[in-house]
Scaffold this motif. Structure first.
Motif, PDB file in Angstrom:
ATOM      1  N   GLY A   8       0.758  -1.242   0.000  1.00  0.00           N
ATOM      2  CA  GLY A   8       0.000   0.000   0.000  1.00  0.00           C
ATOM      3  C   GLY A   8       0.787   1.290   0.000  1.00  0.00           C
ATOM      4  N   GLY A   9       2.099   1.237  -0.013  1.00  0.00           N
ATOM      5  CA  GLY A   9       2.860   2.478  -0.031  1.00  0.00           C
ATOM      6  C   GLY A   9       2.804   3.154  -1.389  1.00  0.00           C
ATOM      7  N   GLY A  10       3.466   4.309  -1.477  1.00  0.00           N
ATOM      8  CA  GLY A  10       3.509   5.016  -2.752  1.00  0.00           C
ATOM      9  C   GLY A  10       3.809   6.480  -2.575  1.00  0.00           C
ATOM     10  N   LEU A  11       3.587   7.213  -3.656  1.00  0.00           N
ATOM     11  CA  LEU A  11       3.820   8.655  -3.689  1.00  0.00           C
ATOM     12  C   LEU A  11       2.479   9.376  -3.584  1.00  0.00           C
ATOM     13  CD1 LEU A  11       5.603  11.188  -4.243  1.00  0.00           C
ATOM     14  CD2 LEU A  11       5.228  10.740  -6.686  1.00  0.00           C
ATOM     15  N   LEU A  18      -3.321   7.658   2.225  1.00  0.00           N
ATOM     16  CA  LEU A  18      -2.902   6.326   1.811  1.00  0.00           C
ATOM     17  C   LEU A  18      -3.372   5.334   2.863  1.00  0.00           C
ATOM     18  CD1 LEU A  18       0.844   6.615   0.623  1.00  0.00           C
ATOM     19  CD2 LEU A  18      -1.125   5.994  -0.794  1.00  0.00           C
ATOM     20  N   ARG A  19      -3.578   4.112   2.450  1.00  0.00           N
ATOM     21  CA  ARG A  19      -3.864   3.045   3.410  1.00  0.00           C
ATOM     22  C   ARG A  19      -2.863   1.925   3.214  1.00  0.00           C
ATOM     23  NH1 ARG A  19      -9.105  -0.857   4.501  1.00  0.00           N
ATOM     24  NH2 ARG A  19      -8.352  -1.893   2.615  1.00  0.00           N
ATOM     25  N   LEU A  20      -2.189   1.587   4.292  1.00  0.00           N
ATOM     26  CA  LEU A  20      -1.262   0.467   4.293  1.00  0.00           C
ATOM     27  C   LEU A  20      -1.958  -0.764   4.850  1.00  0.00           C
ATOM     28  CD1 LEU A  20       1.981   2.171   5.708  1.00  0.00           C
ATOM     29  CD2 LEU A  20       1.136   2.089   3.350  1.00  0.00           C
ATOM     30  N   SER A  21      -1.595  -1.912   4.295  1.00  0.00           N
ATOM     31  CA  SER A  21      -2.128  -3.180   4.777  1.00  0.00           C
ATOM     32  C   SER A  21      -0.985  -4.093   5.176  1.00  0.00           C
ATOM     33  CB  SER A  21      -2.964  -3.869   3.690  1.00  0.00           C
ATOM     34  OG  SER A  21      -4.061  -3.073   3.317  1.00  0.00           O
ATOM     35  N   CYS A  22      -1.250  -4.931   6.145  1.00  0.00           N
ATOM     36  CA  CYS A  22      -0.248  -5.891   6.626  1.00  0.00           C
ATOM     37  C   CYS A  22      -0.957  -7.213   6.854  1.00  0.00           C
ATOM     38  CB  CYS A  22       0.391  -5.373   7.904  1.00  0.00           C
ATOM     39  SG  CYS A  22       1.482  -6.551   8.735  1.00  0.00           S
ATOM     40  N   ALA A  23      -0.670  -8.179   6.009  1.00  0.00           N
ATOM     41  CA  ALA A  23      -1.284  -9.490   6.113  1.00  0.00           C
ATOM     42  C   ALA A  23      -0.299 -10.455   6.755  1.00  0.00           C
ATOM     43  CB  ALA A  23      -1.681  -9.986   4.727  1.00  0.00           C
ATOM     44  N   ALA A  24      -0.748 -11.176   7.773  1.00  0.00           N
ATOM     45  CA  ALA A  24       0.134 -12.067   8.519  1.00  0.00           C
ATOM     46  C   ALA A  24      -0.387 -13.495   8.490  1.00  0.00           C
ATOM     47  CB  ALA A  24       0.253 -11.580   9.962  1.00  0.00           C
ATOM     48  N   TYR A  97       7.755   2.377   5.907  1.00  0.00           N
ATOM     49  CA  TYR A  97       6.842   1.924   6.949  1.00  0.00           C
ATOM     50  C   TYR A  97       6.926   0.406   7.090  1.00  0.00           C
ATOM     51  CZ  TYR A  97       4.825   6.537   7.436  1.00  0.00           C
ATOM     52  OH  TYR A  97       4.649   7.884   7.703  1.00  0.00           O
ATOM     53  N   TYR A  98       6.994  -0.040   8.345  1.00  0.00           N
ATOM     54  CA  TYR A  98       7.111  -1.457   8.658  1.00  0.00           C
ATOM     55  C   TYR A  98       5.961  -1.898   9.548  1.00  0.00           C
ATOM     56  CZ  TYR A  98      11.974  -0.947   7.107  1.00  0.00           C
ATOM     57  OH  TYR A  98      13.114  -0.703   6.373  1.00  0.00           O
ATOM     58  N   CYS A  99       5.574  -3.138   9.363  1.00  0.00           N
ATOM     59  CA  CYS A  99       4.574  -3.773  10.222  1.00  0.00           C
ATOM     60  C   CYS A  99       5.290  -4.791  11.103  1.00  0.00           C
ATOM     61  CB  CYS A  99       3.538  -4.461   9.349  1.00  0.00           C
ATOM     62  SG  CYS A  99       2.304  -5.415  10.250  1.00  0.00           S
ATOM     63  N   SER A 100       4.855  -4.858  12.348  1.00  0.00           N
ATOM     64  CA  SER A 100       5.458  -5.809  13.272  1.00  0.00           C
ATOM     65  C   SER A 100       4.375  -6.513  14.067  1.00  0.00           C
ATOM     66  CB  SER A 100       6.411  -5.070  14.223  1.00  0.00           C
ATOM     67  OG  SER A 100       6.966  -5.957  15.166  1.00  0.00           O
ATOM     68  N   ALA A 101       4.554  -7.811  14.233  1.00  0.00           N
ATOM     69  CA  ALA A 101       3.638  -8.619  15.036  1.00  0.00           C
ATOM     70  C   ALA A 101       4.371  -9.081  16.279  1.00  0.00           C
ATOM     71  CB  ALA A 101       3.152  -9.809  14.226  1.00  0.00           C
ATOM     72  N   VAL A 115       6.723   5.201   1.693  1.00  0.00           N
ATOM     73  CA  VAL A 115       5.696   6.240   1.591  1.00  0.00           C
ATOM     74  C   VAL A 115       6.423   7.562   1.372  1.00  0.00           C
ATOM     75  CG1 VAL A 115       3.916   7.536   2.821  1.00  0.00           C
ATOM     76  CG2 VAL A 115       4.024   5.035   3.021  1.00  0.00           C
ATOM     77  N   THR A 116       6.120   8.206   0.269  1.00  0.00           N
ATOM     78  CA  THR A 116       6.735   9.487  -0.050  1.00  0.00           C
ATOM     79  C   THR A 116       5.650  10.542  -0.195  1.00  0.00           C
ATOM     80  OG1 THR A 116       8.560   8.398  -1.206  1.00  0.00           O
ATOM     81  CG2 THR A 116       8.216  10.735  -1.654  1.00  0.00           C
ATOM     82  N   VAL A 117       5.770  11.600   0.586  1.00  0.00           N
ATOM     83  CA  VAL A 117       4.800  12.701   0.538  1.00  0.00           C
ATOM     84  C   VAL A 117       5.506  13.902  -0.061  1.00  0.00           C
ATOM     85  CG1 VAL A 117       3.162  14.105   1.821  1.00  0.00           C
ATOM     86  CG2 VAL A 117       3.724  11.779   2.607  1.00  0.00           C
TER      87      VAL A 117
END
Length: 119
Positions: A8-11, A18-24, A97-101, A115-117
């Motif tokens: 989900g990252g981007g410019l 933006l919406r980021l998703s993290c599937a585990a 951006y990182y996701c952590s469980a 993610v670039t703004v």
């Protein structure tokens, strides 16, 4: 085998969303605390900033002061996925951006997403 996959990252332009998703997978997702971190340009891994986390017990959320009121973390245990909705983005939000469980005393990390703004 534990897998944590981020997307989900981007410019995006300042003020955008933006919406980021993290599937585990590979563990009981509903028993894991889930977090989003970010690493700004020029910062080292040890300087990663905790952006938001959500508990597994009752879904309590916590946010860094820098994102309060703009970012929202949520989880869908049926889909084994955690989200980070980012609104009113600012150039200072530019980072990987990182996701952590956090599960049974261990932390599992996904790959980062840029993610670039910028205008």
């Amino acid at each position: 085998q534990v897998q944590v996959v981020v997307s989900g990252g981007g410019l995006v332009q300042p003020g955008g969303s933006l919406r980021l998703s993290c599937a585990a997978s590979g563990f009981i997702f509903s028993n894991a605390g889930m977090s989003w971190y970010r690493q700004a340009p020029g910062k080292e891994r040890k300087e990663r900033e905790l952006v938001a986390f959500i508990t597994y017990t009752d879904g309590v959320t916590h946010y860094a002061d820098s994102v309060k009121g703009r970012f929202t973390i949520s989880r869908d245990n049926a889909k084994n996925t955690v989200y980070l909705q980012m609104n009113s983005l600012e150039p200072e939000d530019t980072a990987v951006y990182y996701c952590s469980a956090r599960y049974q005393g261990r932390s599992y990390w996904g790959q980062g997403t840029q993610v670039t703004v910028s205008s």
